[in-house]
Design a protein around this motif. Structure first.
Motif, short mmCIF file in Angstrom:
data_model
loop_
_atom_site.label_atom_id
_atom_site.label_comp_id
_atom_site.label_asym_id
_atom_site.label_seq_id
_atom_site.Cartn_x
_atom_site.Cartn_y
_atom_site.Cartn_z
N GLY A 123 0.81 -1.21 0.00
CA GLY A 123 0.00 0.00 0.00
C GLY A 123 0.84 1.26 0.00
O GLY A 123 0.36 2.33 -0.40
N ASN A 124 2.10 1.15 0.45
CA ASN A 124 2.99 2.30 0.36
C ASN A 124 3.41 2.45 -1.11
O ASN A 124 3.83 1.49 -1.75
CB ASN A 124 4.22 2.12 1.25
N ARG A 125 3.35 3.66 -1.62
CA ARG A 125 3.53 3.88 -3.05
C ARG A 125 4.94 4.35 -3.43
O ARG A 125 5.18 4.73 -4.58
CB ARG A 125 2.48 4.88 -3.54
N PHE A 126 5.86 4.31 -2.47
CA PHE A 126 7.21 4.80 -2.77
C PHE A 126 7.85 4.04 -3.93
O PHE A 126 8.32 4.65 -4.90
CB PHE A 126 8.12 4.71 -1.54
N TRP A 127 7.90 2.71 -3.83
CA TRP A 127 8.61 1.93 -4.85
C TRP A 127 7.92 1.98 -6.21
O TRP A 127 8.61 2.16 -7.23
CB TRP A 127 8.82 0.50 -4.35
N PRO A 128 6.58 1.85 -6.28
CA PRO A 128 5.94 2.01 -7.60
C PRO A 128 6.21 3.39 -8.22
O PRO A 128 6.47 3.49 -9.42
CB PRO A 128 4.45 1.83 -7.29
N HIS A 131 9.91 3.61 -9.37
CA HIS A 131 10.15 2.81 -10.57
C HIS A 131 9.59 3.51 -11.81
O HIS A 131 10.27 3.61 -12.84
CB HIS A 131 9.51 1.43 -10.39
N ARG A 132 8.38 4.01 -11.71
CA ARG A 132 7.76 4.67 -12.87
C ARG A 132 8.45 5.99 -13.20
O ARG A 132 8.44 6.42 -14.36
CB ARG A 132 6.28 4.90 -12.61
N ALA A 133 9.05 6.61 -12.20
CA ALA A 133 9.77 7.87 -12.44
C ALA A 133 11.16 7.63 -13.00
O ALA A 133 11.86 8.57 -13.38
CB ALA A 133 9.86 8.67 -11.14
N GLY A 134 11.59 6.36 -13.04
CA GLY A 134 12.91 6.03 -13.57
C GLY A 134 14.04 6.16 -12.58
O GLY A 134 15.22 6.10 -12.97
N LEU A 135 13.72 6.31 -11.30
CA LEU A 135 14.77 6.45 -10.29
C LEU A 135 15.43 5.11 -9.98
O LEU A 135 16.62 5.06 -9.65
CB LEU A 135 14.20 7.04 -9.00
N ILE A 136 14.65 4.05 -10.06
CA ILE A 136 15.18 2.71 -9.78
C ILE A 136 14.72 1.76 -10.88
O ILE A 136 13.77 2.06 -11.62
CB ILE A 136 14.71 2.18 -8.40
N ALA A 145 19.51 -0.32 -5.61
CA ALA A 145 19.26 1.12 -5.73
C ALA A 145 20.52 1.92 -5.42
O ALA A 145 20.81 2.92 -6.09
CB ALA A 145 18.13 1.53 -4.79
N LEU A 146 21.28 1.49 -4.42
CA LEU A 146 22.49 2.21 -4.03
C LEU A 146 23.60 2.02 -5.06
O LEU A 146 24.23 2.98 -5.52
CB LEU A 146 22.97 1.74 -2.66
N VAL A 147 23.84 0.77 -5.44
CA VAL A 147 24.97 0.46 -6.32
C VAL A 147 24.74 0.94 -7.75
O VAL A 147 25.64 1.48 -8.40
CB VAL A 147 25.26 -1.06 -6.31
N HIS A 148 23.52 0.76 -8.26
CA HIS A 148 23.26 1.04 -9.68
C HIS A 148 22.63 2.40 -9.94
O HIS A 148 22.69 2.90 -11.07
CB HIS A 148 22.38 -0.06 -10.27
#
Length: 242
Positions: A123-128, A131-136, A145-148
């Motif tokens: 339910g937390n929308r951080f990861w979706p 991902h859609r913003a192209g950050l991860i 996320a840290l390495v790449h």
């Protein structure tokens, strides 16, 4: 993330960072946090390579950032830090020297602590949104996320609560001093405070989402709405835009 660094036991002490760079200690301390039980006490010997960035304050801050409380003040001698610490329910920092962005939350939830994933509750929308913003490019993987992508994670307060409202403003302000020190040391290009309430407590009560007029050293400060599904004021589209 599990560090490949060996945990050395020397005369009853757990030795970390031996002849390694200071910036490698957060991963080693996080690895230790994952291995010991909540409430366990440890006596640490932190012995990285000598550095202008290494002192008693840094040692204490890294231990706190990894999810430990200090049982007594750090003893520092000949570039070696000795700490007596106790593990708390927490989520260790995921940080490194080439971060582009450091995400700063309020404090971890018990769910995130157990899953080892910040903003991990369904339910937390951080990861979706990220991902859609192209950050991860890999969902719910802080090491990737840290390495790449150069994205690190920490929180203002390290202990878990079910609601951020259970933490008083002075505790947030105290935690901000540790976070500020971390930013000034590792120098990410941007620090993003996740949730307006945190930044309003520690810096500007009238702050609005977006780039802030005040920076931390050379690091730009950005504030975004909280991605919790309970935050009806921000849609997934809004979060992607941030």
């Amino acid at each position: 993330m599990k560090s490949k660094a060996a945990i050395m036991k020397t005369s009853g002490k757990i030795e970390l960072g031996r002849r390694r760079a200071v910036w490698e200690l957060p991963a080693e301390l996080a690895n230790l946090h994952h291995k010991v039980s909540i409430g366990s006490s440890c006596f640490l010997k932190l012995a990285p390579r000598p550095s202008k960035h290494w002192d008693a304050r840094r040692a204490a801050e890294l231990a706190v950032g990894a999810g430990f409380t200090l049982d007594k003040p750090c003893f520092f001698r000949s570039q070696i830090a000795f700490l007596s610490v106790t593990k708390i329910e927490s989520l260790p920092d995921s940080v490194g020297p080439k971060m582009q962005t450091l995400m700063v939350g309020l404090n971890p939830s018990p769910y995130s602590s157990a899953s080892r994933v910040p903003y991990g509750r369904p339910g937390n929308r951080f990861w979706p949104a990220a991902h859609r913003a192209g950050l991860i490019s890999k969902d719910r993987d802080i090491h990737h996320a840290l390495v790449h992508h150069g994205i690190g994670f920490t929180d203002l307060v390290r202990r878990t609560t079910r609601r951020a409202g259970e933490i008083d403003p002075p505790e947030f302000r105290s935690g901000f001093e540790r976070v500020k020190s971390l930013i000034e040391w590792l120098k990410p290009k941007v620090v993003c405070f996740v949730g307006l309430s945190g930044w309003r407590i520690v810096s500007n009560p009238k702050a609005k989402a977006g780039i802030q007029p005040a920076s931390i050293g050379l690091t730009t400060v950005y504030v975004m709405p909280h991605p919790s599904g309970l935050n009806a004021h921000a849609s997934l589209k809004d979060l992607i835009g941030h």
